[in-house]
Structure formats: C-alpha cells, structure tokens
Design a protein around this motif. Structure first.
Motif, PDB file in Angstrom:
ATOM      1  N   LEU A  66       0.834  -1.198   0.000  1.00 41.99           N
ATOM      2  CA  LEU A  66       0.000   0.000   0.000  1.00 41.99           C
ATOM      3  C   LEU A  66       0.873   1.254   0.000  1.00 41.99           C
ATOM      4  CD1 LEU A  66      -2.827   1.212   0.051  1.00 41.99           C
ATOM      5  CD2 LEU A  66      -2.730   1.077   2.551  1.00 41.99           C
ATOM      6  N   LEU A  67       1.929   1.249   0.786  1.00 40.78           N
ATOM      7  CA  LEU A  67       2.836   2.395   0.822  1.00 40.78           C
ATOM      8  C   LEU A  67       3.469   2.640  -0.549  1.00 40.78           C
ATOM      9  CD1 LEU A  67       4.205   4.664   2.394  1.00 40.78           C
ATOM     10  CD2 LEU A  67       5.998   3.029   3.019  1.00 40.78           C
ATOM     11  N   GLU A  68       3.780   1.579  -1.267  1.00 39.63           N
ATOM     12  CA  GLU A  68       4.323   1.745  -2.617  1.00 39.63           C
ATOM     13  C   GLU A  68       3.316   2.452  -3.520  1.00 39.63           C
ATOM     14  OE1 GLU A  68       7.487   1.351  -3.514  1.00 39.63           O
ATOM     15  OE2 GLU A  68       7.720   0.897  -1.388  1.00 39.63           O
ATOM     16  N   ARG A  69       2.042   2.093  -3.385  1.00 33.55           N
ATOM     17  CA  ARG A  69       0.991   2.766  -4.155  1.00 33.55           C
ATOM     18  C   ARG A  69       0.924   4.248  -3.777  1.00 33.55           C
ATOM     19  NH1 ARG A  69       1.014  -1.611  -6.022  1.00 33.55           N
ATOM     20  NH2 ARG A  69      -0.619  -3.111  -6.389  1.00 33.55           N
ATOM     21  N   VAL A  70       1.032   4.523  -2.492  1.00 33.95           N
ATOM     22  CA  VAL A  70       0.993   5.912  -2.011  1.00 33.95           C
ATOM     23  C   VAL A  70       2.159   6.700  -2.597  1.00 33.95           C
ATOM     24  CG1 VAL A  70       1.211   7.380   0.043  1.00 33.95           C
ATOM     25  CG2 VAL A  70      -0.293   5.383   0.094  1.00 33.95           C
ATOM     26  N   LYS A  71       3.337   6.102  -2.592  1.00 31.40           N
ATOM     27  CA  LYS A  71       4.512   6.786  -3.142  1.00 31.40           C
ATOM     28  C   LYS A  71       4.328   7.082  -4.633  1.00 31.40           C
ATOM     29  CE  LYS A  71       7.996   4.980   0.017  1.00 31.40           C
ATOM     30  NZ  LYS A  71       9.183   4.103   0.112  1.00 31.40           N
ATOM     31  N   GLU A  72       3.656   6.190  -5.351  1.00 35.28           N
ATOM     32  CA  GLU A  72       3.398   6.404  -6.769  1.00 35.28           C
ATOM     33  C   GLU A  72       2.428   7.566  -6.991  1.00 35.28           C
ATOM     34  OE1 GLU A  72       1.863   2.669  -8.153  1.00 35.28           O
ATOM     35  OE2 GLU A  72       3.757   1.625  -7.789  1.00 35.28           O
ATOM     36  N   LYS A  73       1.497   7.765  -6.069  1.00 35.06           N
ATOM     37  CA  LYS A  73       0.433   8.736  -6.239  1.00 35.06           C
ATOM     38  C   LYS A  73       0.691  10.091  -5.574  1.00 35.06           C
ATOM     39  CE  LYS A  73      -3.308   5.433  -6.469  1.00 35.06           C
ATOM     40  NZ  LYS A  73      -3.587   5.802  -7.849  1.00 35.06           N
ATOM     41  N   VAL A  74       1.606  10.153  -4.643  1.00 33.55           N
ATOM     42  CA  VAL A  74       1.729  11.350  -3.811  1.00 33.55           C
ATOM     43  C   VAL A  74       2.087  12.591  -4.628  1.00 33.55           C
ATOM     44  CG1 VAL A  74       4.154  11.158  -3.064  1.00 33.55           C
ATOM     45  CG2 VAL A  74       2.451  12.129  -1.526  1.00 33.55           C
ATOM     46  N   ARG A  75       2.869  12.462  -5.670  1.00 32.86           N
ATOM     47  CA  ARG A  75       3.226  13.639  -6.480  1.00 32.86           C
ATOM     48  C   ARG A  75       2.025  14.155  -7.260  1.00 32.86           C
ATOM     49  NH1 ARG A  75       6.434  14.260  -2.965  1.00 32.86           N
ATOM     50  NH2 ARG A  75       8.160  12.823  -2.911  1.00 32.86           N
ATOM     51  N   TYR A  76       1.115  13.247  -7.675  1.00 32.78           N
ATOM     52  CA  TYR A  76      -0.115  13.689  -8.327  1.00 32.78           C
ATOM     53  C   TYR A  76      -0.957  14.511  -7.351  1.00 32.78           C
ATOM     54  CZ  TYR A  76       0.993  10.260 -11.934  1.00 32.78           C
ATOM     55  OH  TYR A  76       1.610   9.550 -12.924  1.00 32.78           O
ATOM     56  N   THR A  77      -1.058  14.030  -6.130  1.00 30.29           N
ATOM     57  CA  THR A  77      -1.816  14.753  -5.110  1.00 30.29           C
ATOM     58  C   THR A  77      -1.156  16.083  -4.811  1.00 30.29           C
ATOM     59  OG1 THR A  77      -2.378  12.606  -4.136  1.00 30.29           O
ATOM     60  CG2 THR A  77      -2.860  14.549  -2.816  1.00 30.29           C
ATOM     61  N   GLN A  78       0.154  16.074  -4.725  1.00 27.53           N
ATOM     62  CA  GLN A  78       0.899  17.295  -4.455  1.00 27.53           C
ATOM     63  C   GLN A  78       0.653  18.319  -5.575  1.00 27.53           C
ATOM     64  OE1 GLN A  78       4.998  16.529  -3.566  1.00 27.53           O
ATOM     65  NE2 GLN A  78       5.553  18.682  -3.536  1.00 27.53           N
ATOM     66  N   SER A  79       0.699  17.885  -6.810  1.00 26.21           N
ATOM     67  CA  SER A  79       0.453  18.798  -7.937  1.00 26.21           C
ATOM     68  C   SER A  79      -0.976  19.327  -7.930  1.00 26.21           C
ATOM     69  CB  SER A  79       0.721  18.084  -9.267  1.00 26.21           C
ATOM     70  OG  SER A  79       2.084  17.785  -9.385  1.00 26.21           O
ATOM     71  N   ALA A  80      -1.927  18.441  -7.630  1.00 26.99           N
ATOM     72  CA  ALA A  80      -3.334  18.844  -7.617  1.00 26.99           C
ATOM     73  C   ALA A  80      -3.631  19.843  -6.508  1.00 26.99           C
ATOM     74  CB  ALA A  80      -4.231  17.617  -7.466  1.00 26.99           C
ATOM     75  N   SER A  81      -2.863  19.794  -5.431  1.00 25.43           N
ATOM     76  CA  SER A  81      -3.125  20.670  -4.289  1.00 25.43           C
ATOM     77  C   SER A  81      -2.168  21.859  -4.245  1.00 25.43           C
ATOM     78  CB  SER A  81      -3.009  19.868  -2.989  1.00 25.43           C
ATOM     79  OG  SER A  81      -1.672  19.416  -2.817  1.00 25.43           O
ATOM     80  N   TYR A  82      -1.489  22.101  -5.332  1.00 27.21           N
ATOM     81  CA  TYR A  82      -0.454  23.141  -5.371  1.00 27.21           C
ATOM     82  C   TYR A  82      -0.964  24.506  -4.909  1.00 27.21           C
ATOM     83  CZ  TYR A  82       3.261  26.161  -7.053  1.00 27.21           C
ATOM     84  OH  TYR A  82       4.261  27.080  -7.119  1.00 27.21           O
ATOM     85  N   ASP A  83      -2.176  24.883  -5.298  1.00 23.70           N
ATOM     86  CA  ASP A  83      -2.722  26.194  -4.937  1.00 23.70           C
ATOM     87  C   ASP A  83      -3.368  26.224  -3.564  1.00 23.70           C
ATOM     88  OD1 ASP A  83      -1.897  27.160  -7.372  1.00 23.70           O
ATOM     89  OD2 ASP A  83      -3.835  26.817  -8.332  1.00 23.70           O
ATOM     90  N   GLU A  84      -3.424  25.104  -2.901  1.00 25.09           N
ATOM     91  CA  GLU A  84      -4.070  25.008  -1.593  1.00 25.09           C
ATOM     92  C   GLU A  84      -3.015  24.954  -0.491  1.00 25.09           C
ATOM     93  OE1 GLU A  84      -7.324  25.279  -1.658  1.00 25.09           O
ATOM     94  OE2 GLU A  84      -7.370  25.064  -3.823  1.00 25.09           O
ATOM     95  N   LEU A  85      -3.392  25.354   0.682  1.00 25.44           N
ATOM     96  CA  LEU A  85      -2.485  25.264   1.824  1.00 25.44           C
ATOM     97  C   LEU A  85      -2.772  23.973   2.576  1.00 25.44           C
ATOM     98  CD1 LEU A  85      -2.661  28.950   3.077  1.00 25.44           C
ATOM     99  CD2 LEU A  85      -0.821  27.873   1.759  1.00 25.44           C
ATOM    100  N   ILE A  86      -2.140  22.907   2.136  1.00 21.27           N
ATOM    101  CA  ILE A  86      -2.350  21.595   2.744  1.00 21.27           C
ATOM    102  C   ILE A  86      -1.067  21.170   3.442  1.00 21.27           C
ATOM    103  CG2 ILE A  86      -2.828  19.154   2.294  1.00 21.27           C
ATOM    104  CD1 ILE A  86      -4.617  20.010   0.026  1.00 21.27           C
ATOM    105  N   ASP A  87      -1.211  20.796   4.690  1.00 19.32           N
ATOM    106  CA  ASP A  87      -0.086  20.306   5.467  1.00 19.32           C
ATOM    107  C   ASP A  87       0.453  19.019   4.829  1.00 19.32           C
ATOM    108  OD1 ASP A  87       0.666  18.362   7.940  1.00 19.32           O
ATOM    109  OD2 ASP A  87       1.184  20.448   8.368  1.00 19.32           O
TER     110      ASP A  87
END
Length: 88
Positions: free
Chosen positions: A34-55
């Motif tokens: 599951l962590l491997e899946r998260v590592k694959e997806k985290v940059r997509y989430t990071q890019s999608a939230s670029y304009d938001e202030l997310i911890d």
C-alpha cells in the motif's frame, strides 16, 4: 509566506519516511504494498493541491485514503464479476 516547492516536497518525503518506518516495524507486506501505491500517487496529489495550503501530513494521508479507495474498488469489481459469472 508559504513554502517553496522543494521544501514542501522535502516535508512530504519526511512524512512518507515516518510512515515507512512504522510499516517496517509492523512487518506487514500488505501495508508495504500500500505504501508503494501511495509513493506512486503522492506527487499527483501534491500537484493537484499546489494552490491550496495543505499540510504535508494531511497530503500523505489523503493519498493513503485515495490508494485504499482504489484497492477497494478493485476488490469490488472482482467480486461483482464473480457474482455475475455465477449467475450465468
């Protein structure tokens, strides 16, 4: 003033490393996958939230939920396919 992109990425990586250490101590192959899946997806989430202030912590755990939801959907689809094949 907000973080720079490189410092935000480093903070996200630190959160992933914390999660990885916990999973290593649990000796769980399921969580490791599951962590491997998260590592694959985290940059997509990071890019999608670029304009938001997310911890970074919240970003990693949101991505974990996303990965879990996708795995659940795979199992649901498999289950529905099996049910349909038994009905035929």
């Amino acid at each position: 003033m907000g973080r720079t992109q490189p410092s935000y990425t480093m903070a996200v990586n630190r959160e992933l490393e914390k999660l990885e250490r916990i999973i290593e101590r649990l000796h769980s192959p399921t969580l490791s996958l599951l962590l491997e899946r998260v590592k694959e997806k985290v940059r997509y989430t990071q890019s999608a939230s670029y304009d938001e202030l997310i911890d970074p912590y919240n970003l990693v755990y949101f991505t974990l939920i996303w990965a879990l939801a996708e795995e659940c959907e795979k199992w649901r689809s498999t289950y529905l396919t099996l049910i349909r094949s038994k009905e035929e």
